[in-house]
Design a protein around this motif. Structure first.
Motif, mmCIF file in Angstrom:
data_model
loop_
_atom_site.group_PDB
_atom_site.id
_atom_site.type_symbol
_atom_site.label_atom_id
_atom_site.label_comp_id
_atom_site.label_asym_id
_atom_site.label_seq_id
_atom_site.Cartn_x
_atom_site.Cartn_y
_atom_site.Cartn_z
ATOM 1 N N LEU A 77 -6.676 1.940 -2.146
ATOM 2 C CA LEU A 77 -6.911 0.538 -1.795
ATOM 3 C C LEU A 77 -7.178 0.385 -0.305
ATOM 4 O O LEU A 77 -8.006 -0.430 0.115
ATOM 5 N N LYS A 78 -6.482 1.173 0.493
ATOM 6 C CA LYS A 78 -6.672 1.091 1.941
ATOM 7 C C LYS A 78 -8.116 1.402 2.325
ATOM 8 O O LYS A 78 -8.679 0.764 3.226
ATOM 9 N N ASP A 79 -8.738 2.364 1.643
ATOM 10 C CA ASP A 79 -10.133 2.709 1.940
ATOM 11 C C ASP A 79 -11.055 1.511 1.711
ATOM 12 O O ASP A 79 -11.954 1.241 2.512
ATOM 13 N N VAL A 80 -10.825 0.792 0.616
ATOM 14 C CA VAL A 80 -11.658 -0.368 0.299
ATOM 15 C C VAL A 80 -11.417 -1.491 1.306
ATOM 16 O O VAL A 80 -12.358 -2.125 1.794
ATOM 17 N N PHE A 81 -10.153 -1.729 1.630
ATOM 18 C CA PHE A 81 -9.829 -2.818 2.554
ATOM 19 C C PHE A 81 -10.376 -2.552 3.955
ATOM 20 O O PHE A 81 -10.853 -3.469 4.632
ATOM 21 N N LEU A 82 -10.301 -1.296 4.405
ATOM 22 C CA LEU A 82 -10.847 -0.963 5.724
ATOM 23 C C LEU A 82 -12.365 -1.082 5.738
ATOM 24 O O LEU A 82 -12.958 -1.502 6.734
ATOM 25 N N LYS A 83 -12.999 -0.718 4.639
ATOM 26 C CA LYS A 83 -14.453 -0.819 4.560
ATOM 27 C C LYS A 83 -14.920 -2.246 4.803
ATOM 28 O O LYS A 83 -15.938 -2.482 5.462
ATOM 29 N N HIS A 84 -14.157 -3.209 4.288
ATOM 30 C CA HIS A 84 -14.550 -4.615 4.403
ATOM 31 C C HIS A 84 -13.804 -5.347 5.515
ATOM 32 O O HIS A 84 -14.037 -6.547 5.704
ATOM 33 N N SER A 85 -12.926 -4.643 6.237
ATOM 34 C CA SER A 85 -12.171 -5.250 7.345
ATOM 35 C C SER A 85 -11.572 -6.592 6.933
ATOM 36 O O SER A 85 -11.882 -7.647 7.503
ATOM 37 N N LEU A 86 -10.717 -6.547 5.925
ATOM 38 C CA LEU A 86 -10.066 -7.768 5.458
ATOM 39 C C LEU A 86 -9.312 -8.452 6.591
ATOM 40 O O LEU A 86 -8.845 -7.802 7.526
ATOM 41 N N LEU A 102 0.817 -1.213 0.000
ATOM 42 C CA LEU A 102 0.000 0.000 0.000
ATOM 43 C C LEU A 102 0.850 1.262 0.000
ATOM 44 O O LEU A 102 0.447 2.291 -0.550
ATOM 45 N N SER A 103 2.026 1.217 0.626
ATOM 46 C CA SER A 103 2.892 2.395 0.648
ATOM 47 C C SER A 103 3.461 2.701 -0.727
ATOM 48 O O SER A 103 3.962 3.803 -0.966
ATOM 49 N N PHE A 104 3.392 1.750 -1.654
ATOM 50 C CA PHE A 104 3.857 1.955 -3.020
ATOM 51 C C PHE A 104 2.687 1.912 -4.005
ATOM 52 O O PHE A 104 2.866 1.579 -5.168
ATOM 53 N N SER A 105 1.494 2.249 -3.521
ATOM 54 C CA SER A 105 0.302 2.290 -4.369
ATOM 55 C C SER A 105 -0.278 3.700 -4.336
ATOM 56 O O SER A 105 -0.597 4.225 -3.259
ATOM 57 N N ALA A 106 -0.408 4.313 -5.503
ATOM 58 C CA ALA A 106 -0.934 5.671 -5.593
ATOM 59 C C ALA A 106 -2.455 5.660 -5.451
ATOM 60 O O ALA A 106 -3.104 4.650 -5.745
ATOM 61 N N PRO A 107 -3.049 6.763 -4.995
ATOM 62 C CA PRO A 107 -4.512 6.849 -4.970
ATOM 63 C C PRO A 107 -5.065 6.997 -6.384
ATOM 64 O O PRO A 107 -4.348 7.393 -7.310
ATOM 65 N N ALA A 108 -6.329 6.684 -6.560
ATOM 66 C CA ALA A 108 -6.977 6.851 -7.863
ATOM 67 C C ALA A 108 -7.261 8.332 -8.114
ATOM 68 O O ALA A 108 -7.016 9.188 -7.258
ATOM 69 N N ASP A 109 -7.785 8.646 -9.291
ATOM 70 C CA ASP A 109 -8.060 10.046 -9.648
ATOM 71 C C ASP A 109 -9.019 10.702 -8.663
ATOM 72 O O ASP A 109 -8.939 11.906 -8.409
ATOM 73 N N SER A 110 -9.933 9.923 -8.098
ATOM 74 C CA SER A 110 -10.908 10.470 -7.156
ATOM 75 C C SER A 110 -10.318 10.703 -5.773
ATOM 76 O O SER A 110 -10.963 11.308 -4.918
ATOM 77 N N GLY A 111 -9.095 10.213 -5.548
ATOM 78 C CA GLY A 111 -8.472 10.322 -4.236
ATOM 79 C C GLY A 111 -8.684 9.100 -3.366
ATOM 80 O O GLY A 111 -8.095 8.972 -2.292
#
Length: 362
Positions: A72-81, A60-69
């Motif tokens: 991946l962390k937002d998605v993973f936290l939403k689903h509590s992987l 995740l530290s080497f993954s840029a955010p999408a155009d909307s900001g």
């Protein structure tokens, strides 16, 4: 128990490669597809427990955010992987590149494995309580260069793993304890609530369990628990484990009943666990000794400088690329040839910067 594995590819499709391929570039469409895939299992989780595990190439530290900001962390936290498995850096900066993520942890870097870990013990047992948003990021070694392999086990909802390498040949015996969990790298904040509120089945606590993979016949397996309170490891439990038939795994499951309440303690690393297996030739094999906490407490781990350098180097590279490209664009915007040469210089300088930093670190 249901298990959901979701894999994805966040590399760029077209455009400039090096050095930008050092980072993952998830798009909004990819994040939407990933969110939808993980959401399909929400209905199943209402019927039975579901463990969600995602895997991709970039940490995740080497993954840029999408155009909307969105990231991946937002998605993973939403689903509590339960966990996100990744590679990219592999073991070049140490074998301890693991991070526990919460809403309070750093977005791009952390100063330790458990940064943002809130104090436990005040969790509400109400059924209407908001579930904790968290997940583990477990970076793993590669097979091509390091001959590293990771085994993951899910036992009564508890997710555990074992990293092993075959640089010096294959191993006759591999031992993976599945419960209790390593309190440093596998414990979740929610486990403290599960223990306090008894939301998980008590039967999952009533036995010590381990998977044993062996090329030779195993004649005995035993569990040893040490108490570190005296200042040194003192053996307090040494008992035989019994083979559990029909476990449905490739390895053999061994179990041993224990008085788990006797090992409840306010310290997450007071008690240490080790499994010993003896094969038909009389040779003994041991699992890695590790701390555990039956009441779900987490033992904090600090990175060494070599591991912390990953996040420092990440920031330096981003700043260098941004400043360098901006300068070259405004200085040579009317000369594509000069712009190309400028980009090449930036790439060379970036590589030298990382190389010098590595030499200083090592």
């Amino acid at each position: 128990m249901e298990v959901c594995f979701v894999g994805f590819d966040s590399t760029m499709e077209i455009g400039l490669r090096g050095p930008t391929n050092l980072f993952g570039h998830p798009t909004d469409q990819l994040l939407s597809d990933l969110d939808m895939e993980l959401s399909q299992w929400d209905a199943e989780s209402a019927k039975s427990s579901v463990r969600k595990i995602a895997f991709g190439h970039f940490p995740l530290s080497f993954s840029a955010p999408a155009d909307s900001g969105k990231s991946l962390k937002d998605v993973f936290l939403k689903h509590s992987l339960s966990a996100y498995l990744c590679g990219h850096l592999h073991t070049r900066f140490g074998k301890n590149l693991k991070r526990h993520h919460t809403l309070l942890s750093g977005k791009y870097y952390q100063f330790n494995v458990h940064e943002g870990l809130s104090d436990v013990g005040n969790e509400s047992c109400s059924k209407n309580a908001e579930p904790i948003k968290e997940f583990w990021e477990w970076e793993m070694g590669d097979w091509r260069k390091s001959r590293a392999m990771r085994i993951i086990a899910i036992d009564s909802g508890h997710v555990s793993f074992l990293d092993t390498d075959f640089k010096f040949g294959s191993r006759d015996v591999i031992i993976l304890p599945t419960f209790p969990l390593d309190s440093r790298f596998m414990q979740r904040i929610s486990y403290s609530r599960d223990y306090k509120c008894q939301t998980m089945k008590i039967s999952s606590y009533e036995s010590i369990r381990a998977l044993v993979f062996s090329r030779k016949v195993i004649v005995s397996v035993s569990v040893k628990i040490y108490d570190s309170m005296p200042g040194s490891l003192s053996l307090v439990l040494d008992q035989v484990m019994m083979k559990h038939n029909g476990n449905g795994t490739r390895g053999d499951m061994y179990v041993s009943p224990w008085n788990w309440r006797a090992f409840s303690d306010s310290s997450p690393d007071r008690y240490w666990l080790q499994i010993e297996a003896i094969d038909i030739s009389g040779s003994s094999s041991f699992s890695q000794i590790r701390p555990f906490s039956v009441n779900g407490l987490t033992s904090r781990v600090n990175w060494r400088w070599k591991e912390f350098f990953v996040w420092v180097a990440n920031g330096l590279i981003c700043i260098t690329l941004f400043c360098g490209l901006s300068f070259q664009f405004f200085s040579h915007c009317f000369s594509f040839h000069k712009l190309f040469l400028g980009v090449r210089r930036i790439i060379t300088l970036t590589r030298k910067l990382v190389q010098v930093s590595l030499e200083v670190t090592l």
